[in-house]
Enzyme design. Structure first.
Site, PDB file in Angstrom:
ATOM      1  CG  HIS A  17      -4.743  69.207 -22.327  1.00  0.00           C
ATOM      2  ND1 HIS A  17      -5.970  68.664 -22.611  1.00  0.00           N
ATOM      3  CD2 HIS A  17      -4.478  70.064 -23.337  1.00  0.00           C
ATOM      4  CE1 HIS A  17      -6.433  69.173 -23.740  1.00  0.00           C
ATOM      5  NE2 HIS A  17      -5.545  70.025 -24.205  1.00  0.00           N
ATOM      6  CE  LYS A  41     -10.923  73.524 -31.259  1.00  0.00           C
ATOM      7  NZ  LYS A  41      -9.800  73.281 -30.333  1.00  0.00           N
ATOM      8  NE  ARG A  90      -1.755  68.141 -30.445  1.00  0.00           N
ATOM      9  CZ  ARG A  90      -3.040  68.231 -30.686  1.00  0.00           C
ATOM     10  NH1 ARG A  90      -3.854  67.306 -30.257  1.00  0.00           N
ATOM     11  NH2 ARG A  90      -3.517  69.236 -31.381  1.00  0.00           N
ATOM     12  CB  SER A 128      -9.805  67.740 -26.684  1.00  0.00           C
ATOM     13  OG  SER A 128      -8.985  68.148 -25.625  1.00  0.00           O
TER      14      SER A 128
END
Ligand code: PNS
Length: 164
Positions: A17, A41, A90, A128
């Site tokens: 990040h 989440k 990514r 994460s």
């Protein structure tokens, strides 16, 4: 002034990040990091706590500020006069969800563009959720999260109950 919003749940903020934020800060006049909550989440830390960690690791980047985002991303961006949403990408596996979010945000606010910064090769595996999993089993997070927050992230995310 070109203002960009860089949104995410940052649960927790990773070295990947920070790399994307730093690179975005070189392209835009100002970058507002929007620390939000993904309804799919359940974060371990509150948005305010996650934002404090992001603030700590971006303190050295002059044209970056950090805020908690409570409502819709497009409204957050509109209120701050931002013309761009900037996100890291990514791998192909990120694409579907990012494409969906970008299209939805564009439907809600057509003048707001979403641009992607490709992650550095060394961060292309980093997420994460991987950080949370490694921490929950007591593994070392060195190199995965910035050194300034290494200890606190290691401690917070290794608490019992995280593995459920
Ligand atoms: O790091 P994440 O979990 O991919 O971040 C997701 C986030 C917080 C950027 C996204 O859930 C979001 O934009 N939330 C704000 C609510 C919103 O605007 N939802 C519609 C976008 S599809």
């Amino acid at each position: 002034m070109n203002v960009a919003v860089c949104p995410g749940s940052f649960d927790p903020v990773t070295a990947g990040h920070v790399d994307v934020i730093r690179r975005a800060s070189k392209i835009f006049d100002h970058v507002v990091i929007a620390v939000g909550s993904n309804l799919r989440k359940e974060p371990r830390l509150s948005a305010a706590e996650r934002a404090r960690l992001v603030e700590k690791v971006t303190a050295g980047i002059e044209n970056v500020s950090v805020e908690v985002m409570e409502g819709l991303l497009v409204e957050f961006a509109r209120e701050r006069g931002a013309c761009v949403i900037v996100k890291g990408l990514r791998a192909v596996s990120d694409f579907e969800s990012e494409f969906e979010q970008a299209q939805l945000n564009r439907t809600l606010y057509p003048e707001l563009e979403t641009v992607f910064i490709m992650s550095a090769a060394e961060h292309s595996f980093l997420s994460s959720s991987a950080v949370r999993e490694i921490a929950s089993f007591g593994g070392s997070l060195r190199g995965l999260v910035p050194d300034e927050i290494l200890e606190v992230v290691q401690e917070v995310y290794c608490r019992k109950g995280d593995r459920a």
